[in-house]
Design a protein around this motif. Sequence first.
Motif, PDB file in Angstrom:
ATOM      1  N   VAL A 235       0.843  -1.206   0.000  1.00 56.14           N
ATOM      2  CA  VAL A 235       0.000   0.000   0.000  1.00 56.14           C
ATOM      3  C   VAL A 235       0.872   1.247   0.000  1.00 56.14           C
ATOM      4  O   VAL A 235       0.591   2.217  -0.720  1.00 56.14           O
ATOM      5  CB  VAL A 235      -0.945  -0.003   1.217  1.00 56.14           C
ATOM      6  CG1 VAL A 235      -1.623   1.343   1.383  1.00 56.14           C
ATOM      7  CG2 VAL A 235      -2.001  -1.092   1.067  1.00 56.14           C
ATOM      8  N   LYS A 236       1.961   1.218   0.808  1.00 55.49           N
ATOM      9  CA  LYS A 236       2.870   2.355   0.836  1.00 55.49           C
ATOM     10  C   LYS A 236       3.523   2.569  -0.527  1.00 55.49           C
ATOM     11  O   LYS A 236       3.633   3.703  -1.010  1.00 55.49           O
ATOM     12  CB  LYS A 236       3.946   2.149   1.907  1.00 55.49           C
ATOM     13  CG  LYS A 236       3.441   2.271   3.328  1.00 55.49           C
ATOM     14  CD  LYS A 236       4.566   2.048   4.320  1.00 55.49           C
ATOM     15  CE  LYS A 236       4.043   2.153   5.767  1.00 55.49           C
ATOM     16  NZ  LYS A 236       5.126   1.885   6.739  1.00 55.49           N
ATOM     17  N   ASP A 239       0.912   3.837  -2.794  1.00 55.07           N
ATOM     18  CA  ASP A 239       0.633   5.227  -2.479  1.00 55.07           C
ATOM     19  C   ASP A 239       1.752   6.137  -2.974  1.00 55.07           C
ATOM     20  O   ASP A 239       1.496   7.217  -3.542  1.00 55.07           O
ATOM     21  CB  ASP A 239       0.458   5.374  -0.962  1.00 55.07           C
ATOM     22  CG  ASP A 239       0.042   6.780  -0.572  1.00 55.07           C
ATOM     23  OD1 ASP A 239      -0.998   7.234  -1.060  1.00 55.07           O
ATOM     24  OD2 ASP A 239       0.771   7.413   0.213  1.00 55.07           O
ATOM     25  N   LYS A 240       2.991   5.654  -2.765  1.00 59.45           N
ATOM     26  CA  LYS A 240       4.135   6.424  -3.238  1.00 59.45           C
ATOM     27  C   LYS A 240       4.114   6.540  -4.762  1.00 59.45           C
ATOM     28  O   LYS A 240       4.319   7.625  -5.328  1.00 59.45           O
ATOM     29  CB  LYS A 240       5.428   5.757  -2.775  1.00 59.45           C
ATOM     30  CG  LYS A 240       6.678   6.514  -3.163  1.00 59.45           C
ATOM     31  CD  LYS A 240       7.917   5.796  -2.655  1.00 59.45           C
ATOM     32  CE  LYS A 240       9.190   6.542  -3.083  1.00 59.45           C
ATOM     33  NZ  LYS A 240      10.418   5.836  -2.628  1.00 59.45           N
ATOM     34  N   ASN A 242       1.525   6.218  -6.650  1.00 58.38           N
ATOM     35  CA  ASN A 242       0.376   7.043  -7.035  1.00 58.38           C
ATOM     36  C   ASN A 242       0.699   8.531  -6.887  1.00 58.38           C
ATOM     37  O   ASN A 242       0.349   9.356  -7.754  1.00 58.38           O
ATOM     38  CB  ASN A 242      -0.827   6.665  -6.171  1.00 58.38           C
ATOM     39  CG  ASN A 242      -2.106   7.311  -6.659  1.00 58.38           C
ATOM     40  OD1 ASN A 242      -2.390   7.334  -7.845  1.00 58.38           O
ATOM     41  ND2 ASN A 242      -2.884   7.846  -5.735  1.00 58.38           N
ATOM     42  N   LYS A 243       1.380   8.871  -5.773  1.00 57.55           N
ATOM     43  CA  LYS A 243       1.766  10.263  -5.572  1.00 57.55           C
ATOM     44  C   LYS A 243       2.758  10.712  -6.639  1.00 57.55           C
ATOM     45  O   LYS A 243       2.667  11.839  -7.162  1.00 57.55           O
ATOM     46  CB  LYS A 243       2.372  10.447  -4.181  1.00 57.55           C
ATOM     47  CG  LYS A 243       1.353  10.382  -3.060  1.00 57.55           C
ATOM     48  CD  LYS A 243       1.999  10.603  -1.710  1.00 57.55           C
ATOM     49  CE  LYS A 243       0.953  10.569  -0.598  1.00 57.55           C
ATOM     50  NZ  LYS A 243       1.569  10.751   0.739  1.00 57.55           N
TER      51      LYS A 243
END
Length: 471
Positions: A235-236, A239-240, A242-243
């Motif tokens: 997920v991290k 998320d990274k 995705n960012k």
Amino acid sequence: MKRIIKKFRIDKRIRAGYGSAFLILLISYLITLYVNRQVLEQSKLIEHTNKVIHNLEDFLSLMKDAELGFRGFVINKDKSFLTPYYQSRVKAGPLFYDLLTQIINSKTQRDMMQQAKKLMDRKYDFLNSAIVQFTENDYRLTDSILQYEKEGKANMDSLGIIIKMMQDSERDILDKRSYDLQSRHHLLNTVVIVSLIVALLLFVFGFVTYVTENRARRLADRRAETYRQELEERVKQLDKANKELLEMRRMEKFAATGRIARTIAHEVRNPLTNINLSVDQLRTETDPDEENRNIFYDMITRNSHRINVLITELLDSTKFIELTAEAVSVNDLLDEALQLAKDRVTLNNIKVIKNYDRDICNISVDKEKIKIAFLNVIVNAIEAMETGKGILTILTYGENHKCMIEIEDNGSGMDSETLNKLFEPYYSKKAKGTGLGLTNTENIILSHKGNISVESEPGKGTRFIISFNFA
């Protein structure tokens, strides 16, 4: 799915085991209770039989005491020796009725007891007659006294035989009851031992089951923890990524907007130049006294200048700017930006909460431009809050080797459509806004290789999250 079915079966087996063990223990407890009651009743019966045997012995002893008292009286010619005789007569009656009550359930014993009573009464009659004659004959033995003695001895022998028969009968009953008591005692011990064995088996079963299930549970927990950590890591990473993707898209969008702005500026400025030149030429060729024409010329010139200014602002807000970087404290920059917005804060009665990390490292930025970016965000937050009820919260901290700044308000918030268009040029919901303030803010932050993102919900306020690399 198979694991779930297997677990269900294990649980069912455990329930069946504990249920069976509980049922066995309950049955053994009831049996123990019943046998224990039987043992107590048998003990009482044995005690009763022993009491009967001892009372029979006491009954015979009373006769012997009476006979001994009479003989002492005859030998010593002293009536004080008759005390045992009188005491025997007093005790004999109650003892007889007591024995009769104790053997009331045995007709044979009652019949023999009645015979013993008759022999006892006859014995007392013989002794009483002998005492009277012995006293009347001046304490001399006569043939009739000797005859009484002889008949009394025979009577006593018969009484002893009856008492012995009764005692033997009671001893037989005692032996049988003792055997029954021993049997019940053995049964009780057996039930207790079986109960202990069942309890031990239950303990072993429970212990083994607990150890097995606990081991499986710990293994499952470890696997779940591993999966959770892997999932969190993924997920991290997602998320990274995705960012990073959003940041790349924003950069691409920003670059595309800049290209479009430059193209529009080039295409618009050329016609504007021609228009301005034409207006100047017309001014020189027309009569200066024609006031109406000069008004139109001024209007054309003024609006042409306005268009040129708007194009310049668009270009400035969408091009990467040159920076004069220096290491400064982000906390000091925020305080200076707040000082610039002090009048707005005071006018709108805004409460400012500062949660600064005092040990945070410096950032390498163009000080004046970053202050403009912070000021734009702070002003937007102030304008989004209701006068007298606004709370502006500013937070700084370090995370993942980056300097993080959060500027949060408790204003009206934004919907998803507004969030998606927030940094677009000329997009604004304000009555007097140009829509270039946050575009310029994004340009400044991206030029510093920083990042800016926004979180907001209608009615729940807005939070700007800005990040920079440490100096």
